[in-house]
Design an enzyme around this catalytic site. Structure first.
Site, PDB file in Angstrom:
ATOM      1  N   TYR A  18      13.875   6.922  -1.901  1.00  7.88           N
ATOM      2  CA  TYR A  18      15.215   7.381  -1.540  1.00  7.88           C
ATOM      3  C   TYR A  18      15.223   8.896  -1.342  1.00  7.88           C
ATOM      4  CZ  TYR A  18      20.233   8.291  -1.988  1.00  7.88           C
ATOM      5  OH  TYR A  18      21.519   8.726  -1.770  1.00  7.88           O
ATOM      6  N   GLU A  40      28.602   5.011  -3.394  1.00  8.35           N
ATOM      7  CA  GLU A  40      28.874   6.078  -4.367  1.00  8.35           C
ATOM      8  C   GLU A  40      30.008   5.662  -5.298  1.00  8.35           C
ATOM      9  OE1 GLU A  40      27.020   8.578  -5.000  1.00  8.35           O
ATOM     10  OE2 GLU A  40      25.821   8.780  -3.185  1.00  8.35           O
ATOM     11  N   TRP A  48      22.335   5.518 -10.643  1.00  2.62           N
ATOM     12  CA  TRP A  48      22.115   5.336  -9.209  1.00  2.62           C
ATOM     13  C   TRP A  48      20.987   4.334  -8.949  1.00  2.62           C
ATOM     14  CZ3 TRP A  48      24.620   5.337  -5.036  1.00  2.62           C
ATOM     15  CH2 TRP A  48      24.001   5.389  -3.790  1.00  2.62           C
TER      16      TRP A  48
END
Length: 182
Positions: A18, A40, A48
């Site tokens: 990522y 988000e 995350w």
């Protein structure tokens, strides 16, 4: 090849990928930014890495995050999503995604143009360490305020700033990171 990365990106292979391929890369397009806005929001209160690992299931469950498709979701779709173990099953967040798709449809300028209008102009000092990376900014606070005014939910200043970082509106790669833009 061993590369110097932002410290947050080294604890899991998903983070490395990522960080190296997406985070901080300028991203445009209404549907692409809608996906990031939704993810988000789903991340709020979670790690995350949880969202990254569930992203394929999120994409399948939310029709590829196509704004027009998600805006058509009805009660049976919400029930389907809340029963899907592949995603984060939080009613408020699921309902926010549907609401946000409907709000995005109403934007004459489009979601991408609206979000990018809050990208800071000009340069700013590059963070030397993670401790120097802010959680919010005046721009993210203004973005969150405008999104809420236009009917969006789950879009506070911290979520807005994370979106700005993820989509390259700000470049918070630390100075020693190989991805830091000059």
């Amino acid at each position: 090849m061993d590369r110097s990365r932002c410290a947050w990106a080294t604890s899991a292979p998903e983070y490395v990928t990522y960080h190296d391929e997406e985070w901080g890369t300028p991203l445009h397009g209404d549907d692409a930014l809608f996906e990031r806005l939704c993810l988000e929001a789903f991340q709020s209160g979670l790690s995350w890495i949880t969202i990254l690992r569930k992203r394929p299931a999120f994409r399948a469950a939310f029709a590829g995050f196509r704004i027009d498709a998600v805006a058509e979701f009805a009660d049976d779709d919400v029930a389907r999503l809340l029963a899907d173990p592949g995603i984060v099953r939080n009613r408020a967040k699921v309902l926010a995604a549907v609401r946000n798709a409907r709000a995005a449809q109403q934007l004459q300028e489009g979601l991408s143009a609206l979000l990018w209008s809050f990208a800071p102009a000009g340069g700013r000092p590059r963070p030397r360490t993670l401790a120097e990376v802010p959680a919010t900014s005046p721009e993210s606070t203004a973005m969150a305020r405008e999104l809420k005014k236009r009917g969006f939910a789950f879009v506070g200043p911290t979520t807005a700033y994370a979106l700005m970082q993820a989509t390259g509106m700000v470049d918070d790669h630390v100075a020693t990171c190989f991805r830091a833009r000059p």
